[in-house]
Motif scaffolding. Sequence first.
Motif, PDB file in Angstrom:
ATOM      1  N   ALA A  63     -18.982 -16.702 123.477  1.00  0.00           N
ATOM      2  CA  ALA A  63     -19.291 -15.271 123.451  1.00  0.00           C
ATOM      3  C   ALA A  63     -20.779 -15.046 123.215  1.00  0.00           C
ATOM      4  O   ALA A  63     -21.384 -14.146 123.823  1.00  0.00           O
ATOM      5  CB  ALA A  63     -18.473 -14.575 122.360  1.00  0.00           C
ATOM      6  N   ALA A  64     -21.385 -15.845 122.342  1.00  0.00           N
ATOM      7  CA  ALA A  64     -22.811 -15.696 122.052  1.00  0.00           C
ATOM      8  C   ALA A  64     -23.656 -16.038 123.278  1.00  0.00           C
ATOM      9  O   ALA A  64     -24.590 -15.300 123.635  1.00  0.00           O
ATOM     10  CB  ALA A  64     -23.200 -16.601 120.879  1.00  0.00           C
ATOM     11  N   ILE A  65     -23.331 -17.142 123.930  1.00  0.00           N
ATOM     12  CA  ILE A  65     -24.069 -17.537 125.127  1.00  0.00           C
ATOM     13  C   ILE A  65     -23.906 -16.487 126.217  1.00  0.00           C
ATOM     14  O   ILE A  65     -24.867 -16.115 126.894  1.00  0.00           O
ATOM     15  CB  ILE A  65     -23.605 -18.928 125.601  1.00  0.00           C
ATOM     16  N   ALA A  66     -22.675 -15.986 126.374  1.00  0.00           N
ATOM     17  CA  ALA A  66     -22.418 -14.972 127.405  1.00  0.00           C
ATOM     18  C   ALA A  66     -23.195 -13.697 127.130  1.00  0.00           C
ATOM     19  O   ALA A  66     -23.724 -13.073 128.059  1.00  0.00           O
ATOM     20  CB  ALA A  66     -20.918 -14.675 127.482  1.00  0.00           C
ATOM     21  N   ARG A  67     -23.275 -13.286 125.869  1.00  0.00           N
ATOM     22  CA  ARG A  67     -24.000 -12.050 125.535  1.00  0.00           C
ATOM     23  C   ARG A  67     -25.483 -12.190 125.850  1.00  0.00           C
ATOM     24  O   ARG A  67     -26.095 -11.297 126.460  1.00  0.00           O
ATOM     25  CB  ARG A  67     -23.797 -11.707 124.056  1.00  0.00           C
ATOM     26  N   LEU A  68     -26.097 -13.301 125.449  1.00  0.00           N
ATOM     27  CA  LEU A  68     -27.518 -13.488 125.742  1.00  0.00           C
ATOM     28  C   LEU A  68     -27.761 -13.563 127.245  1.00  0.00           C
ATOM     29  O   LEU A  68     -28.768 -13.048 127.746  1.00  0.00           O
ATOM     30  CB  LEU A  68     -28.041 -14.751 125.064  1.00  0.00           C
ATOM     31  N   GLY A  69     -26.827 -14.176 127.961  1.00  0.00           N
ATOM     32  CA  GLY A  69     -26.961 -14.250 129.411  1.00  0.00           C
ATOM     33  C   GLY A  69     -26.788 -12.901 130.078  1.00  0.00           C
ATOM     34  O   GLY A  69     -27.536 -12.554 130.999  1.00  0.00           O
ATOM     35  N   LYS A  70     -25.814 -12.131 129.621  1.00  0.00           N
ATOM     36  CA  LYS A  70     -25.579 -10.802 130.189  1.00  0.00           C
ATOM     37  C   LYS A  70     -26.788  -9.904 130.005  1.00  0.00           C
ATOM     38  O   LYS A  70     -27.136  -9.107 130.889  1.00  0.00           O
ATOM     39  CB  LYS A  70     -24.354 -10.172 129.530  1.00  0.00           C
ATOM     40  N   ASP A  71     -27.467 -10.022 128.857  1.00  0.00           N
ATOM     41  CA  ASP A  71     -28.660  -9.220 128.578  1.00  0.00           C
ATOM     42  C   ASP A  71     -29.916  -9.784 129.236  1.00  0.00           C
ATOM     43  O   ASP A  71     -30.998  -9.215 129.078  1.00  0.00           O
ATOM     44  CB  ASP A  71     -28.887  -9.125 127.072  1.00  0.00           C
ATOM     45  N   ASP A  72     -29.780 -10.879 129.969  1.00  0.00           N
ATOM     46  CA  ASP A  72     -30.913 -11.573 130.596  1.00  0.00           C
ATOM     47  C   ASP A  72     -31.999 -11.903 129.580  1.00  0.00           C
ATOM     48  O   ASP A  72     -33.192 -11.814 129.866  1.00  0.00           O
ATOM     49  CB  ASP A  72     -31.502 -10.758 131.757  1.00  0.00           C
ATOM     50  N   LEU A  73     -31.570 -12.306 128.389  1.00  0.00           N
ATOM     51  CA  LEU A  73     -32.489 -12.856 127.403  1.00  0.00           C
ATOM     52  C   LEU A  73     -32.610 -14.363 127.576  1.00  0.00           C
ATOM     53  O   LEU A  73     -33.588 -14.966 127.143  1.00  0.00           O
ATOM     54  CB  LEU A  73     -32.007 -12.527 125.987  1.00  0.00           C
ATOM     55  N   VAL A  74     -31.597 -14.957 128.205  1.00  0.00           N
ATOM     56  CA  VAL A  74     -31.608 -16.378 128.522  1.00  0.00           C
ATOM     57  C   VAL A  74     -31.129 -16.566 129.951  1.00  0.00           C
ATOM     58  O   VAL A  74     -30.482 -15.681 130.534  1.00  0.00           O
ATOM     59  CB  VAL A  74     -30.723 -17.210 127.563  1.00  0.00           C
ATOM     60  N   VAL A  75     -31.430 -17.724 130.513  1.00  0.00           N
ATOM     61  CA  VAL A  75     -30.914 -18.132 131.821  1.00  0.00           C
ATOM     62  C   VAL A  75     -29.852 -19.195 131.580  1.00  0.00           C
ATOM     63  O   VAL A  75     -30.059 -20.119 130.778  1.00  0.00           O
ATOM     64  CB  VAL A  75     -32.044 -18.683 132.714  1.00  0.00           C
ATOM     65  N   LEU A  76     -28.724 -19.051 132.247  1.00  0.00           N
ATOM     66  CA  LEU A  76     -27.593 -19.940 132.027  1.00  0.00           C
ATOM     67  C   LEU A  76     -27.402 -20.921 133.182  1.00  0.00           C
ATOM     68  O   LEU A  76     -27.861 -20.688 134.297  1.00  0.00           O
ATOM     69  CB  LEU A  76     -26.302 -19.124 131.856  1.00  0.00           C
ATOM     70  N   SER A  77     -26.713 -21.995 132.870  1.00  0.00           N
ATOM     71  CA  SER A  77     -26.333 -22.968 133.890  1.00  0.00           C
ATOM     72  C   SER A  77     -25.334 -22.331 134.848  1.00  0.00           C
ATOM     73  O   SER A  77     -24.783 -21.260 134.592  1.00  0.00           O
ATOM     74  CB  SER A  77     -25.717 -24.205 133.225  1.00  0.00           C
ATOM     75  N   LYS A  78     -25.070 -23.003 135.955  1.00  0.00           N
ATOM     76  CA  LYS A  78     -24.165 -22.450 136.968  1.00  0.00           C
ATOM     77  C   LYS A  78     -22.772 -22.198 136.419  1.00  0.00           C
ATOM     78  O   LYS A  78     -22.094 -21.248 136.833  1.00  0.00           O
ATOM     79  CB  LYS A  78     -24.101 -23.381 138.177  1.00  0.00           C
ATOM     80  N   GLN A  82     -23.963 -23.271 129.401  1.00  0.00           N
ATOM     81  CA  GLN A  82     -25.141 -23.841 128.764  1.00  0.00           C
ATOM     82  C   GLN A  82     -26.341 -22.936 128.986  1.00  0.00           C
ATOM     83  O   GLN A  82     -26.507 -22.352 130.059  1.00  0.00           O
ATOM     84  CB  GLN A  82     -25.450 -25.235 129.349  1.00  0.00           C
ATOM     85  N   ILE A  83     -27.188 -22.859 127.982  1.00  0.00           N
ATOM     86  CA  ILE A  83     -28.466 -22.160 128.122  1.00  0.00           C
ATOM     87  C   ILE A  83     -29.483 -23.142 128.704  1.00  0.00           C
ATOM     88  O   ILE A  83     -29.636 -24.259 128.199  1.00  0.00           O
ATOM     89  CB  ILE A  83     -28.957 -21.645 126.762  1.00  0.00           C
TER      90      ILE A  83
END
Length: 217
Positions: A63-78, A82-83
């Motif tokens: 959930a934490a990784i998904a939230r940061l990815g959804k907000d485009d604060l991080v770039v995620l793996s395919k 993974q961040i």
Amino acid sequence: MPDTLSQAVQRLNSQLPLKDRHDRLSEPLKALHREVIKSLVMHARPLTRSEVAALVGEGEVDAAIARLGKDDLVVLSKDQRQIVGAYPVTSEATPHEVHVNGQILYAMCALDALAVSPMYEVPVEIRSRCRVSGDTVCITQDGMRIMEARPPTVRVGVRWQMPSGDHAAHSMCMEMVFLRDDATAAAWHGGDLDHHSVFTLDEAIPFGARFFKPLLA
């Protein structure tokens, strides 16, 4: 260029509001976001899932990784598990190598590359290329100071556009570039100064620092 710099920071914040998105996070997620950036800069790698778990709890990793990815604060793996990057840096190869602490990582764009050293007060060497000519660009930097730039006339060009797709890293960041000199910059923007800006290194460094350093506060 105080007014111009303030306008540039404001304009970039309107297109990529990282600080506003960061401020809306819970305290554990704010801490996670900061640690992700720090790990990339200091160790040239993203946090592992176990390191994320230590910050947010074992059951909250996805959930934490998904939230940061959804907000485009991080770039995620395919696979979205993974961040791989967090503005201004990434483990994905880009045209902008940043050598820090004896390791190599990558910046999302030219402006991001210049922000790394003042964010953590670490010396860096940036290796990139002029977007137009392909000439090598090499910059040695210590905090807000440029120790050496080759060529000494290098500029940073920003083509102003809104992000598209899932990540600004894969769209608008691609149009923030190094340019060999003023003549090359003029050829690059073609006179369209409503949608393009050109900065000297002495202007681009405080621009990048003012945009990114608030994320660490």
